[in-house]
Design an enzyme around this catalytic site. Sequence first.
Site, PDB file in Angstrom:
ATOM      1  N   HIS A  37      24.004  -8.766 -12.531  1.00  0.00           N
ATOM      2  CA  HIS A  37      24.121  -8.027 -13.936  1.00  0.00           C
ATOM      3  C   HIS A  37      22.806  -8.910 -14.744  1.00  0.00           C
ATOM      4  O   HIS A  37      22.133  -8.556 -15.443  1.00  0.00           O
ATOM      5  CB  HIS A  37      25.297  -8.606 -14.702  1.00  0.00           C
ATOM      6  N   GLN A  61      38.829   3.708 -17.237  1.00  0.00           N
ATOM      7  CA  GLN A  61      38.135   3.869 -15.961  1.00  0.00           C
ATOM      8  C   GLN A  61      38.977   3.248 -14.856  1.00  0.00           C
ATOM      9  O   GLN A  61      38.414   3.689 -13.760  1.00  0.00           O
ATOM     10  CB  GLN A  61      36.667   3.614 -16.293  1.00  0.00           C
ATOM     11  N   GLY A 148      22.891  -0.643 -12.623  1.00  0.00           N
ATOM     12  CA  GLY A 148      22.566  -1.239 -11.290  1.00  0.00           C
ATOM     13  C   GLY A 148      22.577  -0.026 -10.045  1.00  0.00           C
ATOM     14  O   GLY A 148      23.491   0.811 -10.226  1.00  0.00           O
ATOM     15  N   GLN A 149      21.786   0.171  -9.228  1.00  0.00           N
ATOM     16  CA  GLN A 149      21.867   0.934  -8.164  1.00  0.00           C
ATOM     17  C   GLN A 149      22.810   0.889  -7.303  1.00  0.00           C
ATOM     18  O   GLN A 149      23.134   2.049  -6.410  1.00  0.00           O
ATOM     19  CB  GLN A 149      20.414   0.936  -7.446  1.00  0.00           C
ATOM     20  N   LYS A 150      23.864  -0.233  -7.295  1.00  0.00           N
ATOM     21  CA  LYS A 150      24.768  -0.261  -6.630  1.00  0.00           C
ATOM     22  C   LYS A 150      25.909   0.681  -6.744  1.00  0.00           C
ATOM     23  O   LYS A 150      26.402   1.289  -5.810  1.00  0.00           O
ATOM     24  CB  LYS A 150      25.380  -1.688  -6.468  1.00  0.00           C
TER      25      LYS A 150
HETATM   26  O1  PAF Z   1      29.392  -0.452 -14.469  1.00  0.00           O
HETATM   27  C1  PAF Z   1      30.332  -0.893 -14.803  1.00  0.00           C
HETATM   28  O2  PAF Z   1      30.590  -2.240 -15.175  1.00  0.00           O
HETATM   29  C2  PAF Z   1      31.147  -0.103 -15.810  1.00  0.00           C
HETATM   30  O3  PAF Z   1      31.626   0.949 -15.331  1.00  0.00           O
HETATM   31  C3  PAF Z   1      30.293   0.429 -17.178  1.00  0.00           C
HETATM   32  C4  PAF Z   1      29.143   1.029 -17.223  1.00  0.00           C
HETATM   33  C5  PAF Z   1      30.362  -0.991 -18.006  1.00  0.00           C
HETATM   34  C6  PAF Z   1      31.343   0.936 -17.955  1.00  0.00           C
HETATM   35  O4  PAF Z   1      32.630   0.601 -18.343  1.00  0.00           O
END
Ligand code: PAF
Length: 285
Positions: A37, A61, A148-150
Site C-alpha cells: 500500500h 465484497q 496494485g498489480q497483485k
Molecule cells: O484492493 C482492495 O483493498 C479493495 O478491493 C478495494 C479496491 C479498496 C475496494 O474495497
Amino acid sequence: MKIIKTINEIREQVSSAKSSGMRVGFVPTMGALHAGHLSLIQAAQKACDFVVVSIFVNPTQFGAGEDLDKYPRNLELDAAKCEALGVDVIFAPQVSEMYPDGFDSWVEVGGEITKVLCGRSRPGHFRGVTTVCAKLFNIVLPDAAFFGQKDAQQLAVIRKMVRDLNMPLSIEACPIVREESGLAMSSRNDYLSDIQRVDAAIIYKSLLASEELFLSGERRSSVLRSKIASMISSVDYAKIDYIEIVDPDTLMPVEIVENKALVAVAIEFGPARLIDNIILSLNNA
Ligand code: PAF
C-alpha cells in the site's frame, strides 16, 4: 493530516485542493496497510499534488463465510503510517455512511472478466468491488487512482468499468511488492503462522519457475501450469484454487503463449487464501 469520516467533508477538502489547481491522487484501501500500500501512496505522491487514502473494509465484497469479521482493522496504526509518508487526507467512513438504509444500487461489470479466476470461487465479489470503487470515485473525484498489480483481476475489472462508464480518471497500476522470501505482500499474510509464511514462498518460486520454462522456449500453458502445480503441491496443506494463464486485459485463457500472458494463481494456504501473479513476456528475456 486529516482523518475524515463523512462524504460532505471529504468533498469539501478535495474541492478546495482542486480549486488551488492541485492534481488529486487516490489510493483506495481496506486498511491493514503494508509496504505494498505504501508503494501505491508513494506512486500517487509522485504523480499528484494532493493524495487521499481511503480506509474502508467494504462489506459488499465479502461472501458468506469469508473473513469480513476477522479482517484486520487498526485505523490508528494505518493513520500513523500515512502521516509518516505525508498523505494529505484519510477518508475512513463508517459502513452506514457508504451504505445507508435503503441503499440498493449496484455497479456490475458483465461478461466473463468477473466470472473467471477469483470470480468463480467468490461470486459477487467483483460486484462489491466495482460498486464501492464507483462510489469512492464519485465521492473523491480523483484525477488518478492507484491499484496494485497483485490483484490483477481487480485491476482489469476496474479498468473496464472506468472505460465502459466513461469515468473521468486514470487508473494507474503499480508493481507487486514482495517480502524478502518473495511472498507477495498482503494483509491476509498476517493470518499465516511463521512456518506457513516460510512455506508460502513456494508460490512465487513456482511462478518464477514457470517464467524460466517460458523463457527457455516452452509455450504450452498446460506444461507451464503443471510446473507450478507440482511445486505448490510439495506443501501438503496447500490447496490450489486455480492456476490460470490468461490474456492480461481480457483474462481469457491462453493455450499457447505467443508474446505475453498473465499467470495467475489462488492458493488456500492454511487459514489464508493467497493470490499472486506474474506477467510472461518475451521482453523479460
Ligand atoms: O484492493 C482492495 O483493498 C479493495 O478491493 C478495494 C479496491 C479498496 C475496494 O474495497
